[in-house]
Design a protein around this motif. Structure first.
Motif, PDB file in Angstrom:
ATOM      1  N   LYS A  12       0.900  -1.279   0.001  1.00 25.03           N
ATOM      2  CA  LYS A  12       0.058   0.085   0.083  1.00 25.03           C
ATOM      3  C   LYS A  12       0.832   1.279   0.086  1.00 25.03           C
ATOM      4  CE  LYS A  12      -3.991  -1.872   2.310  1.00 25.03           C
ATOM      5  NZ  LYS A  12      -4.482  -1.877   3.691  1.00 25.03           N
TER       6      LYS A  12
ATOM      7  N   ALA B  21      -1.387   4.195  -1.414  1.00 23.20           N
ATOM      8  CA  ALA B  21      -2.479   4.151  -0.590  1.00 23.20           C
ATOM      9  C   ALA B  21      -2.691   4.677   0.839  1.00 23.20           C
ATOM     10  CB  ALA B  21      -3.296   2.743  -0.784  1.00 23.20           C
ATOM     11  N   VAL B  22      -1.525   4.426   1.371  1.00 20.75           N
ATOM     12  CA  VAL B  22      -1.183   4.847   2.753  1.00 20.75           C
ATOM     13  C   VAL B  22       0.283   5.652   2.453  1.00 20.75           C
ATOM     14  CG1 VAL B  22      -2.582   3.129   3.893  1.00 20.75           C
ATOM     15  CG2 VAL B  22      -0.122   2.716   3.828  1.00 20.75           C
TER      16      VAL B  22
ATOM     17  N   PRO C 203      -2.170   7.991  -4.346  1.00 20.43           N
ATOM     18  CA  PRO C 203      -2.192   7.000  -5.401  1.00 20.43           C
ATOM     19  C   PRO C 203      -1.487   7.604  -6.870  1.00 20.43           C
ATOM     20  CG  PRO C 203      -4.227   7.077  -4.042  1.00 20.43           C
ATOM     21  CD  PRO C 203      -3.454   8.076  -3.607  1.00 20.43           C
TER      22      PRO C 203
ATOM     23  N   GLN D 208       0.726   6.433  -9.491  1.00 18.41           N
ATOM     24  CA  GLN D 208       0.465   5.831 -10.896  1.00 18.41           C
ATOM     25  C   GLN D 208       1.393   6.774 -12.036  1.00 18.41           C
ATOM     26  OE1 GLN D 208      -3.550   7.515 -11.189  1.00 18.41           O
ATOM     27  NE2 GLN D 208      -4.350   5.534  -9.967  1.00 18.41           N
TER      28      GLN D 208
ATOM     29  N   PHE E  19      -5.333  -4.991  -4.660  1.00 23.90           N
ATOM     30  CA  PHE E  19      -5.263  -5.036  -3.266  1.00 23.90           C
ATOM     31  C   PHE E  19      -5.986  -6.086  -2.915  1.00 23.90           C
ATOM     32  CE2 PHE E  19      -4.926  -0.495  -4.335  1.00 23.90           C
ATOM     33  CZ  PHE E  19      -4.185  -0.079  -3.524  1.00 23.90           C
TER      34      PHE E  19
ATOM     35  N   LEU F 160     -10.314  -6.247  -2.112  1.00 16.16           N
ATOM     36  CA  LEU F 160     -10.559  -5.658  -3.450  1.00 16.16           C
ATOM     37  C   LEU F 160     -11.040  -4.091  -3.334  1.00 16.16           C
ATOM     38  CD1 LEU F 160     -11.931  -8.656  -5.382  1.00 16.16           C
ATOM     39  CD2 LEU F 160      -9.450  -8.034  -5.280  1.00 16.16           C
ATOM     40  N   ASP F 161     -10.423  -3.479  -4.214  1.00 12.26           N
ATOM     41  CA  ASP F 161     -10.714  -2.034  -4.009  1.00 12.26           C
ATOM     42  C   ASP F 161     -11.404  -1.492  -5.457  1.00 12.26           C
ATOM     43  OD1 ASP F 161      -8.531  -2.454  -5.897  1.00 12.26           O
ATOM     44  OD2 ASP F 161      -8.030  -0.308  -5.765  1.00 12.26           O
ATOM     45  N   LEU F 162     -12.679  -2.372  -5.617  1.00  9.30           N
ATOM     46  CA  LEU F 162     -13.568  -2.313  -6.587  1.00  9.30           C
ATOM     47  C   LEU F 162     -14.735  -1.681  -6.419  1.00  9.30           C
ATOM     48  CD1 LEU F 162     -12.662  -5.870  -8.242  1.00  9.30           C
ATOM     49  CD2 LEU F 162     -11.683  -3.712  -8.997  1.00  9.30           C
ATOM     50  N   PHE F 163     -15.378  -0.949  -7.461  1.00  7.32           N
ATOM     51  CA  PHE F 163     -16.750  -0.300  -7.216  1.00  7.32           C
ATOM     52  C   PHE F 163     -17.921  -1.465  -7.761  1.00  7.32           C
ATOM     53  CE2 PHE F 163     -13.253   2.424  -7.863  1.00  7.32           C
ATOM     54  CZ  PHE F 163     -13.274   3.037  -6.912  1.00  7.32           C
TER      55      PHE F 163
ATOM     56  N   ARG G 207      -7.605  -4.992 -14.471  1.00  9.39           N
ATOM     57  CA  ARG G 207      -7.473  -3.435 -14.341  1.00  9.39           C
ATOM     58  C   ARG G 207      -5.870  -3.008 -13.936  1.00  9.39           C
ATOM     59  NH1 ARG G 207      -9.567   1.230 -10.794  1.00  9.39           N
ATOM     60  NH2 ARG G 207      -8.470   0.868  -9.126  1.00  9.39           N
TER      61      ARG G 207
ATOM     62  N   ARG H 259     -15.390  -9.785   4.575  1.00  8.99           N
ATOM     63  CA  ARG H 259     -15.352  -8.492   4.512  1.00  8.99           C
ATOM     64  C   ARG H 259     -17.039  -8.077   4.275  1.00  8.99           C
ATOM     65  NH1 ARG H 259     -12.195  -3.420   2.393  1.00  8.99           N
ATOM     66  NH2 ARG H 259     -12.825  -4.180   0.608  1.00  8.99           N
TER      67      ARG H 259
ATOM     68  N   ASP I   5     -19.902   4.741  -3.910  1.00  6.87           N
ATOM     69  CA  ASP I   5     -20.048   3.180  -4.186  1.00  6.87           C
ATOM     70  C   ASP I   5     -18.895   2.696  -3.263  1.00  6.87           C
ATOM     71  OD1 ASP I   5     -20.836   0.822  -5.012  1.00  6.87           O
ATOM     72  OD2 ASP I   5     -19.829   0.909  -6.814  1.00  6.87           O
ATOM     73  N   ASN I   6     -17.865   3.158  -2.994  1.00 11.05           N
ATOM     74  CA  ASN I   6     -16.902   2.510  -2.148  1.00 11.05           C
ATOM     75  C   ASN I   6     -15.702   3.618  -1.924  1.00 11.05           C
ATOM     76  OD1 ASN I   6     -14.831   1.182  -1.026  1.00 11.05           O
ATOM     77  ND2 ASN I   6     -14.934  -0.527  -2.454  1.00 11.05           N
TER      78      ASN I   6
ATOM     79  N   ALA J  43     -12.018   2.719  -1.735  1.00 11.40           N
ATOM     80  CA  ALA J  43     -11.265   2.253  -3.019  1.00 11.40           C
ATOM     81  C   ALA J  43     -11.075   3.776  -3.881  1.00 11.40           C
ATOM     82  CB  ALA J  43     -12.573   1.453  -3.809  1.00 11.40           C
TER      83      ALA J  43
ATOM     84  N   TYR K 117      -7.879   4.883  -2.862  1.00 11.26           N
ATOM     85  CA  TYR K 117      -6.700   4.124  -3.478  1.00 11.26           C
ATOM     86  C   TYR K 117      -6.654   4.168  -4.831  1.00 11.26           C
ATOM     87  CZ  TYR K 117      -6.702   1.234   0.840  1.00 11.26           C
ATOM     88  OH  TYR K 117      -6.394   0.852   2.314  1.00 11.26           O
TER      89      TYR K 117
END
Ligand SMILES: Nc1ncnc2c1ncn2[C@@H]1O[C@H](COP(=O)(O)OP(=O)(O)OP(=O)(O)O)[C@@H](O)[C@H]1O
Ligand SMILES: Nc1ncnc2c1ncn2[C@@H]1O[C@H](COP(=O)(O)OP(=O)(O)OP(=O)(O)O)[C@@H](O)[C@H]1O
Ligand SMILES: [Mg+2]
Ligand SMILES: [Mg+2]
Lengths: 509, 297, 321, 321
Positions: free
Chosen positions: A56, A61-62, A81, A85, A93, A96-99, A162, A345, D202-203, D206, D209
């Motif tokens: 991370k 991320a941190v 982040p 990038q 992650f 999962l860091d998804l939407f 991704r 989670r 939504d998140n 995330a 991140y």
């Protein structure tokens, strides 16, 4: 151990003396690591060793509390982040860091430096961009699908796609295969080899020792947030790594003694739901029954059906000779069922609550008198559970949110072990659990069996099934493809049954 | 629910022999308005040939406008409007007039004379009456127009409150001996007036008179002062004078005075009936109903 | 010890903010005309402050539980008004005894709460919508039951007068609130029910998987909040000697603000009663000192806005990572 | 095709509910005394309905974005009132031209929105509290700017009268709303910004991140909502010929109700503009038919409560899986 020698070109990435202090916890205490272009570098360590934290920090991320990062020999600052990038660092992650409410394509395109999107979205271009990456990871879904409608394993593939799509120079895989079955992993490894050939570096975090040796070039071991060693994969072996990680030997691979009896605790006849058809089997007291199959073959669905979480369209359940049909988890619990869900989670833990409260949540009745909790009993129960699962948490009062992934898994498992149900369905209970703790969990499963419970075990790792189970039920596209004795079965035979397809070309691995 | 809606599905257009009177009330949910509505019901109830309907503007000018638009669609024989706001309702009432509907504007004026007649009462005038009453009262009590005053206002930004304030202070401003020692808003609510009065009492050793923009707030102030044993030194003055509220409080000796805010209903019905019965009847452009002080003998 | 402090850091910080605001109020307070000391610190003023805050604070106890489960209850203001009207009708129109009137009014509040809870539990509709609807509908009911009029109690007979005299006493009101706050805090801290409340709000999906009695928990928290709103209505009727169907208009926002200022997260799962009590005190002190200084009404609103944000910012520093 | 239908099932279902309510309204409508047809279906009535709904619906467009990011904006009603007052002051007191007055009023709304957004983005304070505070403070500001008085426009000179005449026209108001709805919908569905909005709610973890420009998104959605509230204030001033500092009191709840009835989740991430437009129409039809039938005000409130719940229940069936 390798000592840096000749003045070779600077490594792709070098971290020096990385330190991370969460309040109360020191997650990293001065870690040095060096990643070369075109290598697959494993990161190994027990649960809570600091692997994810390291990843991370690299991904922005941190923020690190102290320490320096260099890319190509130049010091860089990664505070967001976006910084990472720009340096070409991508990460998958662990959590999962998804939407879930965005489509697969939108998830991939979000803030993607490789996709030059203007302000306006061009849907056709978007999907064209995504398709090759989805194909590469072997995900056969329309990129306009809502992500939340996908199987957890498939979501993991989206996260990988991704990361691949960002034309990164360094990709961190944080337990990216924890919900993937064998074929998907094999496919992923082909992809990683291609990346390696193209000079992309990968940091590969996993607790699956065989994967490490199949794909990795070098291995760095962390222990308690500290750097232990970096070794060449070719020059080491699993036992040595375990010693480095844990500090002592672990007996692996021992089959537990079977406790199976002849009395059936559960009989399932022609169970049918929207995802499975005509599933029939018997589960005996003391037996560990494995469920094998590909992602989406319906293994978890059986558990949900037993637990009143998936509507049962047909078939009968007999438990201890009496017909039951639980319509809610509550009713199922009353009937003696227990279910450890796969997605800890989302479906398992109350992240903001204390470890103690999470672990005790299913046995509140036992810990209270007339609804009033007895703190003594609460503490005793939680302590017993923590010892049994070798849970590493600051204190029983720590919020689960701050635990490492493996320790979260143990907390959830502890909740159901404490309840001691007659039939316990474990959906991938060792997902993200370290080598040593896995052995503990196998031991706990065996203890439950010894007490006379019937256990159903889903696992993404075939060796785990072969080791822990008495018999294995193989599922193929929602139907029973076979029931085999675990002592005689092999990974190959299981795989053959799981994939032997009535509908060839249906590649939903 | 469906049954309620469809079950009572009788055409709103009245039978040929019945005539339709629509009253657009600006906000039913106030005791003063409730009293108006009730009085209208009573008086029109004596005329079986009339169908009398009340629309509730729910304290929202835009809502009241659209309700009057709906009313116009139904072509009533008489429209009575108690406007929520003088500027807002002017236009739509003009449209009612243009549609040939006799329109009575009730109690609060509008900016253009878009009505057949205006039956009026006047908050500024009421304020003046109250102001003069306080001057007289203080003069009697202290020998000259001198003393400490607490004002408890209605909701800020509501014209009625602004007018009751303005009228009173037109008079009071002439007497430098009268000091406003505390001024608080209680949004017309008794429950809110009470803590405000507690604070006023704590901060001021001497209070001679409390002027509240309506009777419930005056009553609340009284209750608090009584609890602290200071009610006897203070005169409480309210506005509205409804029979079962302010008038009663005065009769009980709780309030020194209240000022009737005329319901205007009797006059409106009288003129309305004449308009309905006699096509040639020409009412005056305006009937002013004077407020009346209700005082303790 | 240190562990314990760390664990209750949120609370300590809230207390510090409360202390700060209290001291500021004392400093800013106008002087007493007799003693020259700050008016704000006078026992009479402090108890005034507590009594005024009681109805909102009381409802906030229940609201804390509702919000902890991840819900919200917008109907509390209307329920308060309905209960006030019922109590006044029972005493003044139907000439019931005090106990019967009070019990009925509180029960009516509880029934509204149970209705909310049942709808939330059974329908897949967000609590915001359910309770917004009942906020609207219950207000209509309250007004129609009393014909849009206020019902006076002072002149409504002995029972009514006795009720008013007892129930509007400071020690009674403040004591009642203190007792209830302790009770609800104990419920939340020390019982299985309390655990379930938190667990449900923390992760509703996981609560299903863990087999929690979700519907019963929802029924209970909304029911309790309804009861407390009913009680607050009775107190308001006693204090104002009147049943006014418009009592409690917009109170839902005050109540929610108190809960959130006390550190309870609107997303559920995190927070508690101690914070809510502190939140109520902060809001109460704020209104009191602004009133004592007799700040102009509009400036009062603007100041209040600033201080609310400030108070929450000061408390929230802890959440920083 | 089927896939497409499945994907938009939510919308189809909402449309079905809207159709149902529309038909019910037509059936329940009183008859026209001339033609015998339902009053409800008359063009004049339908356009009335649309115009009345416009201000709330317009603000709901912005609120949809705010809620999608996981936020909330309680200050819209006060901002509406402030903008109405500013427009009226500019026209009536300062005698500005129409364009300048309108632009200023809308800008003021936008500034309030930006302030909300900045506070939400920079402080770690829940949007509920931030915007509750500005709801209180901005109302005070609106009242103090106009000295608690209403400012009439009819008699305030040519520019004012011309403004009122243009801006209160049905085609203008309805057309403006339709245009804005299309615009915001396109923004949400067809741009990268829209994707950020949905992703953020939504998140949120995330979103951090993934490196989303979270602060800018928040600034933008609150700012846009402020602009729209300002515009709604201008429309209200035009429609009522008045700048009233109490305009828009309690409008925030109406606006949020419209958004939620349109299927947008208060937890963020799920929903959209089409739903909000449908929600606004449902609410508008409801108010219109109850008014046309002239149901007694209190019964109206109770009926409305029932129908709101019913409408949402009918739409929510889909969510069951
Ligand atoms: N947000 C947080 N707050 C406090 N402590 C944290 C937080 N996140 C992680 N930690 C702590 O930091 C340490 C390292 O955690 P990390 O997640 O990096 O472990 P890991 O090596 O990835 O373990 P696993 O194999 O279980 O995933 C753990 O002790 C964990 O409890
Ligand atoms: N192939 C699939 N494609 C899309 N969604 C799926 C698929 N398989 C399962 N799901 C859904 O994903 C969710 C995750 O469930 P779970 O992982 O237990 O699935 P499963 O079908 O039992 O697969 P497995 O055999 O891998 O356990 C379920 O809600 C299920 O409906
Ligand atoms: Mg980890
Ligand atoms: Mg499964």
């Amino acid at each position: 151990m390798t000592a840096p020698t000749a003045p070779s070109p600077p490594p792709l990435l070098r971290a020096r003396n990385l330190l991370k202090q969460y309040d109360g916890v020191r997650a990293l205490r001065g870690v040095d690591i060096e990643i070369r272009a075109g290598e697959v570098h494993a990161l190994l360590g027990e649960n809570g060793a600091g692997k994810s934290t390291l990843g991370k920090i690299l991904a922005g991320a941190v923020p690190a509390t102290a320490g320096t990062l260099e890319v190509d020999g130049r010091e860089i600052r990664v505070r967001h982040p976006g910084d990472a990038q720009r340096q070409g660092i991508a990460m998958i992650f662990q959590e999962l860091d998804l939407f879930p409410n965005l489509t697969v394509a939108e998830n991939i395109a979000l803030r993607n430096p490789a996709l030059a999107e203007g302000f306006r979205v061009r849907r056709d271009r978007l999907h064209a961009f995504c398709r090759p990456f989805l194909e590469r990871v072997g995900l056969p879904v329309d990129s306009a699908t809502r992500l939340g409608d996908l199987h957890l394993g498939h979501q993991q593939l989206v996260a990988i796609a991704r990361a691949l799509s960002r034309s990164a120079r360094l990709i961190v895989f944080d337990e990216a295969t924890s919900a993937l079955t064998e074929e998907l992993v094999a496919n992923l490894f082909r992809v990683i080899r291609d990346l390696r050939a193209a000079g992309v570096a990968c940091i590969y975090v996993s607790h699956k020792m065989d994967e490490i040796f199949r794909i990795c070039d070098r291995i760095t071991v962390l222990r308690d947030g500290g750097f232990v060693a970096t070794v060449d994969a070719a020059a080491t072996n699993p036992d040595e790594l375990v010693r480095l990680m844990i500090g002592h030997e672990v007996n692996t691979g021992q089959r537990a003694r079977s406790h199976a009896t002849e009395t059936a605790v559960l009989e399932v006849a022609n169970l049918t739901t929207t995802l499975v058809r005509d599933v029939s089997f018997k589960l005996h007291r003391g037996e560990v029954l494995g469920l094998a199959g590909l992602v989406g073959s319906g293994r978890g669905e059986i558990g949900r059906a037993l637990f009143g979480l998936a509507p049962v369209l047909g078939g009968r359940l007999h438990k201890g000779g009496r017909e039951v049909r639980p319509r809610t988890p509550r009713a199922a619990m009353a009937a003696g069922f227990g279910l450890v869900p796969r997605d800890r989670r989302r479906e398992g833990l109350m992240m903001g609550m204390r470890v103690r409260d999470n672990a005790n949540l299913a046995i509140m009745g036992r810990l209270s008198v007339a609804g009033v909790l007895r703190p003594g009993r609460e503490a005793a129960a939680a302590d017993r559970m923590a010892t049994a699962t070798r849970l590493k948490a600051g204190s029983p009062h720590t919020a689960v949110r701050t635990l490492s992934g493996g320790n979260q898994q143990k907390t959830l498992l502890g909740r159901w072990l404490q309840r001691e149900p007659d039939v316990l369905f474990l959906d991938d209970p060792t997902r993200g659990v370290d080598v040593g703790a896995k052995e503990d969990i196998y031991q706990l499963i065996a203890e439950q069996a010894a007490r006379g419970a019937g256990i159903m075990l889903v696992s993404s790792e075939l060796p785990e099934l072969l080791r822990c189970c008495d018999r294995i039920l193989v599922l193929n596209q929602g139907r029973v493809a076979g029931l085999v004795d675990a002592r005689t079965a092999t990974a190959e035979s299981l795989l053959r049954q799981a994939t032997a397809s009535g509908a060839p070309g249906e590649g939903s691995l | 629910l469906l049954a309620v809606l469809t079950g009572c599905d009788k055409p709103a257009a009245t039978a040929a022999h019945q005539r339709l009177v629509i009253f657009s009330q600006c906000n039913n949910a106030e005791p003063y308005r409730a009293a108006q509505n009730q009085r209208f019901g009573e008086l029109f109830g004596r005329h079986p040939e009339l169908k009398f309907v009340i629309y509730d503007g729910q304290a929202d000018a835009a809502k009241q406008i659209s309700q009057i638009e709906n009313a116009i669609l139904q072509k009533p024989d008489l429209l009575i409007v108690a406007p929520f706001e003088r500027n807002a309702l002017s236009d739509v009432m003009g449209r009612a007039m243009a549609a040939g509907i006799p329109t009575i504007c009730l109690e609060r004026d509008i900016v253009q004379p878009n009505f057949t007649t205006f039956i009026s009462s006047d908050n500024v005038a009421i304020g003046r009456l109250a102001g003069q009453f306080m001057v007289d009262l203080l003069t009697k009590k202290n020998g000259e127009a001198r003393g400490n005053l607490v004002e408890i206002t209605g909701m800020s930004g509501v014209q009625g409150a602004a007018d009751r304030h303005r009228g009173a202070f037109e008079v009071l401003a002439k007497y430098p001996g009268i000091k406003v020692v505390h001024q608080a808003t209680a949004n017309w609510m008794q429950a809110e007036a009470m803590p405000r009065m507690e604070e006023a009492l704590a901060a001021n050793p001497r209070i001679d008179v409390v002027y509240a923009h309506n009777d419930p707030m005056a009553y609340g102030a009284y209750l608090v002062a009584k609890e602290k044993g200071r009610a006897k030194d203070i005169a409480f003055i309210g506005v509205d004078g409804l029979a079962n509220e302010g008038a009663k409080y005065v009769a009980e000796g709780i309030l020194a005075a209240t000022f009737e805010y005329p319901l205007c209903v009797d006059k409106a019905v009288e003129i309305g009936i004449k308009l309905l019965e006699d096509k040639t009847f020409k009412p005056q452009p305006q009937y002013l109903l004077e407020s009346r002080a209700i005082t303790h003998p | 010890m240190k562990e314990c402090l760390r664990r209750h850091r949120d609370l300590v910080q809230s207390l510090a903010v409360l202390g700060l605001i209290f001291s500021l109020a004392a400093v800013c307070s106008p002087r007493d005309w007799r003693t020259g000391g700050p008016l704000f610190l006078q026992a009479d003023n402090l108890t005034n402050l507590l009594r005024v805050t009681t109805p909102v604070a009381m409802v906030a106890l229940g609201m804390t539980l509702v919000i902890l489960t991840g819900g919200i209850d917008l109907s509390v203001g209307s329920t308060l008004g309905l209960a006030a009207v019922v109590a006044a009708l029972a005493l003044a129109k139907w000439r019931w005894g005090g106990a019967a009137a009070i019990a009925t009014a509180i029960t009516v509040g509880g029934l509204v709460g149970l209705l909310n809870g049942a709808l939330v539990a059974l329908l897949r509709v967000p609590p915001f919508i359910i309770t917004l609807a009942s906020m609207i509908g219950i207000r209509g009911l309250a007004r129609s039951w009393c014909n849009n009029e206020n019902i006076g109690l002072r002149t409504a007979g002995d029972a009514a007068v006795r009720f008013v005299d007892t129930w509007s006493q400071k020690p009674f009101m403040i004591g009642l609130f203190a007792g209830l706050a302790l009770l609800v805090a104990a419920l939340l801290r020390g019982t299985v029910f309390g655990r379930y409340v938190r667990a449900l709000g923390d992760n509703p999906t996981a609560a299903v998987y863990a087999g929690l009695p979700i519907k019963r928990v929802q029924l209970a928290v909304y029911g309790l909040t309804g009861l407390l709103a009913g009680l607050a209505g009775v107190l308001t009727a006693a204090r104002t000697n009147t049943g006014n169907p418009n009592d409690g208009i917009a109170a839902e926002l005050d109540v929610i603000a108190v809960v959130v200022m006390g550190g309870t997260a609107l997303t559920g799962g995190r927070g508690g009663i101690a914070g809510t009590v502190i939140g109520a005190l902060i809001v109460g002190i704020l209104a009191n000192i602004l009133g004592l200084r007799n700040v102009d009404a509009n400036s009062q609103l603007m100041l209040k806005a600033g201080i609310i944000v400030l108070a929450v910012v000061l408390q929230q520093r802890r959440a920083a990572r």
